[in-house]
Design a protein around this motif. Structure first.
Motif, PDB file in Angstrom:
ATOM      1  N   VAL A 147       0.071   3.181  -5.623  1.00 27.86           N
ATOM      2  CA  VAL A 147       0.967   2.771  -4.415  1.00 27.86           C
ATOM      3  C   VAL A 147       1.838   1.498  -5.125  1.00 27.86           C
ATOM      4  CG1 VAL A 147       1.044   1.640  -2.309  1.00 27.86           C
ATOM      5  CG2 VAL A 147      -0.513   3.350  -2.794  1.00 27.86           C
ATOM      6  N   ARG A 148       1.273   0.680  -5.991  1.00 27.93           N
ATOM      7  CA  ARG A 148       1.920  -0.490  -6.559  1.00 27.93           C
ATOM      8  C   ARG A 148       2.968   0.194  -7.598  1.00 27.93           C
ATOM      9  NH1 ARG A 148      -3.239  -2.571  -6.707  1.00 27.93           N
ATOM     10  NH2 ARG A 148      -3.147  -2.363  -9.204  1.00 27.93           N
ATOM     11  N   LEU A 149       2.661   0.979  -8.274  1.00 22.90           N
ATOM     12  CA  LEU A 149       3.687   1.644  -9.132  1.00 22.90           C
ATOM     13  C   LEU A 149       4.815   2.552  -8.536  1.00 22.90           C
ATOM     14  CD1 LEU A 149       1.097   2.614 -11.866  1.00 22.90           C
ATOM     15  CD2 LEU A 149       2.852   1.001 -12.135  1.00 22.90           C
ATOM     16  N   GLU A 192     -11.636   0.521  -2.513  1.00 21.21           N
ATOM     17  CA  GLU A 192     -10.877  -0.466  -3.196  1.00 21.21           C
ATOM     18  C   GLU A 192     -11.806  -1.341  -4.148  1.00 21.21           C
ATOM     19  OE1 GLU A 192      -8.000  -3.023  -4.537  1.00 21.21           O
ATOM     20  OE2 GLU A 192      -7.814  -0.990  -3.729  1.00 21.21           O
ATOM     21  N   LEU A 227      -3.100  -0.953  -0.972  1.00 24.24           N
ATOM     22  CA  LEU A 227      -2.358  -1.057  -1.994  1.00 24.24           C
ATOM     23  C   LEU A 227      -2.935  -0.868  -3.600  1.00 24.24           C
ATOM     24  CD1 LEU A 227      -0.467  -4.344  -0.802  1.00 24.24           C
ATOM     25  CD2 LEU A 227       0.287  -1.884  -0.628  1.00 24.24           C
ATOM     26  N   SER A 228      -3.283   0.367  -3.711  1.00 23.79           N
ATOM     27  CA  SER A 228      -3.967   1.028  -5.045  1.00 23.79           C
ATOM     28  C   SER A 228      -2.834   0.769  -6.133  1.00 23.79           C
ATOM     29  CB  SER A 228      -4.292   2.193  -4.650  1.00 23.79           C
ATOM     30  OG  SER A 228      -3.164   3.268  -4.490  1.00 23.79           O
ATOM     31  N   LYS A 229      -3.264   0.936  -7.391  1.00 27.22           N
ATOM     32  CA  LYS A 229      -2.321   0.943  -8.385  1.00 27.22           C
ATOM     33  C   LYS A 229      -1.350   2.002  -8.168  1.00 27.22           C
ATOM     34  CE  LYS A 229      -2.486   0.550 -13.492  1.00 27.22           C
ATOM     35  NZ  LYS A 229      -3.242   0.547 -14.645  1.00 27.22           N
ATOM     36  N   LEU A 286       5.749  -4.366   3.204  1.00 29.63           N
ATOM     37  CA  LEU A 286       6.476  -4.905   1.914  1.00 29.63           C
ATOM     38  C   LEU A 286       7.830  -4.215   1.498  1.00 29.63           C
ATOM     39  CD1 LEU A 286       3.273  -4.277  -0.371  1.00 29.63           C
ATOM     40  CD2 LEU A 286       3.818  -6.253   1.094  1.00 29.63           C
ATOM     41  N   ARG A 297       6.053   1.776  -5.611  1.00 34.32           N
ATOM     42  CA  ARG A 297       6.811   0.750  -5.105  1.00 34.32           C
ATOM     43  C   ARG A 297       7.781   0.171  -5.963  1.00 34.32           C
ATOM     44  NH1 ARG A 297       5.290  -5.640  -3.470  1.00 34.32           N
ATOM     45  NH2 ARG A 297       7.472  -5.954  -2.439  1.00 34.32           N
ATOM     46  N   GLU A 298       7.464  -0.113  -7.305  1.00 32.20           N
ATOM     47  CA  GLU A 298       8.018  -0.850  -8.345  1.00 32.20           C
ATOM     48  C   GLU A 298       9.188   0.312  -8.700  1.00 32.20           C
ATOM     49  OE1 GLU A 298       5.428  -1.858 -11.298  1.00 32.20           O
ATOM     50  OE2 GLU A 298       4.538  -3.543 -10.030  1.00 32.20           O
ATOM     51  N   ARG A 355      -3.831  -4.234   3.452  1.00 34.88           N
ATOM     52  CA  ARG A 355      -3.769  -4.449   1.990  1.00 34.88           C
ATOM     53  C   ARG A 355      -4.507  -3.770   0.891  1.00 34.88           C
ATOM     54  NH1 ARG A 355       0.169  -8.034   0.547  1.00 34.88           N
ATOM     55  NH2 ARG A 355       1.063  -9.108   2.368  1.00 34.88           N
TER      56      ARG A 355
END
Length: 304
Positions: free
Chosen positions: A283-285, A78, A279-281, A156, A287-288, A276
């Motif tokens: 993973v965040r993308l 990270e 929660l790489s980029k 989340l 999720r969205e 947390r």
């Protein structure tokens, strides 16, 4: 000081259950791998694995240290990603565990679109209704219904307002009629789901402030939620399923809602990870992306 390559070898050995498999994964010789593990145990002054000629398993001390070793490696990864800042590349391998029905019939087509947007990202998909061990298995994140039992996990929300609904195929309802209230489900064949040896045969409903739990029975039980849904599509009985799993079937007329005036059990969908730092980029993308797609399924939900 502990060496990072020794920690990586230890974590890989625990994941694969084999020192030779870990050596192949890290592209080192078995002798080098054995020396690394021995060096780590000497520095820690504990046995990390109990070995025999046929098996290799973590000792209690190894189980305890595995969590810290994995967290240390993830934290360093990270840190590298944060140094890259906004230039972080959407590439590599993303390993995720998802429920069989939601994964196979809803998420898989969405992942096709997601990978078209990010062609350098590889996805390793694990379809299973069993809860993945995010500390032991080679899984980055899990998508699961309900809150995790392990409070140390990070959950989340993806779809916090999701609920279960009753539905059946038109052919079944033509043959057997519709129940007018939850108590009448005792006169119907209810298709049941089993998880962890427990059959989910008590279905919860609420109408206003009144809540009731109904015990149901049926002639078919399966530990794969997708199979239970397929039985319903074949007209074999009534199911009590997450709206996200059956929304497209209801819209297409393959299934019809039963007792829509009653609210089914709340069944939030969450993205779960061990910590947390995961929660790489990508993973965040993801999720969205999943949140946006799920929002379209909620349109027309019986409680909306």
């Amino acid at each position: 000081m502990l060496r990072l390559d020794d920690l990586a070898l230890f974590v890989s050995t625990a994941d694969h259950g084999s020192l030779s498999a870990a050596a192949r994964k890290l592209d080192v010789s078995p002798a080098v791998a054995s020396a690394a593990l021995k060096r780590l145990e000497q520095q820690l002054e504990v046995r990390l694995f109990a070995r025999s000629t046929r098996s290799l398993r973590l000792t209690p001390e190894g189980e305890q240290f595995l969590v810290h070793a994995r967290n240390a490696l993830t934290s360093l990864e990270e840190g590298q990603r944060q140094l890259a800042g906004g230039r972080e590349d959407i590439a590599g391998v993303l390993q995720l565990s998802v429920p069989s029905d939601f994964g196979r019939n809803v998420l898989v087509p969405w992942l096709d679109d997601f990978q078209r947007e990010h062609p350098r990202l590889a996805i390793r998909l694990h379809l299973s209704d069993r809860v993945a061990d995010l500390f032991r298995q080679s899984v980055d994140i899990a998508i699961r219904y309900g809150e995790p039992e392990d409070s140390s996990l990070v959950a989340l929300p993806l779809v916090p307002g999701n609920r279960r609904v009753l539905c059946a195929a038109p052919a079944y309802l033509e043959r057997h009629g519709r129940p007018r209230q939850p108590e009448e489900l005792s006169d119907h064949n209810c298709l049941l789901y089993q998880l962890g040896g427990r059959v989910h045969d008590r279905w919860t409903f609420s109408e206003g402030r009144r809540e009731q739990v109904v015990a149901v029975t049926g002639n078919r039980v399966c530990d794969d939620a997708d199979v239970v849904r397929r039985w319903a599509l074949s007209g074999l009985g009534i199911i009590y399923k997450s709206w996200l799993d059956v929304a497209e079937d209801v819209r297409a007329g393959r299934l019809e809602l039963v007792l829509p005036q009653y609210l089914g059990q709340a069944t939030p969908l969450n993205l779960i990870c061990a910590h947390r730092a995961q929660l790489s980029k990508p993973v965040r993308l993801l999720r969205e992306f999943v949140q946006t797609r799920c929002a379209t399924l909620l349109v027309g939900a019986p409680w909306s």
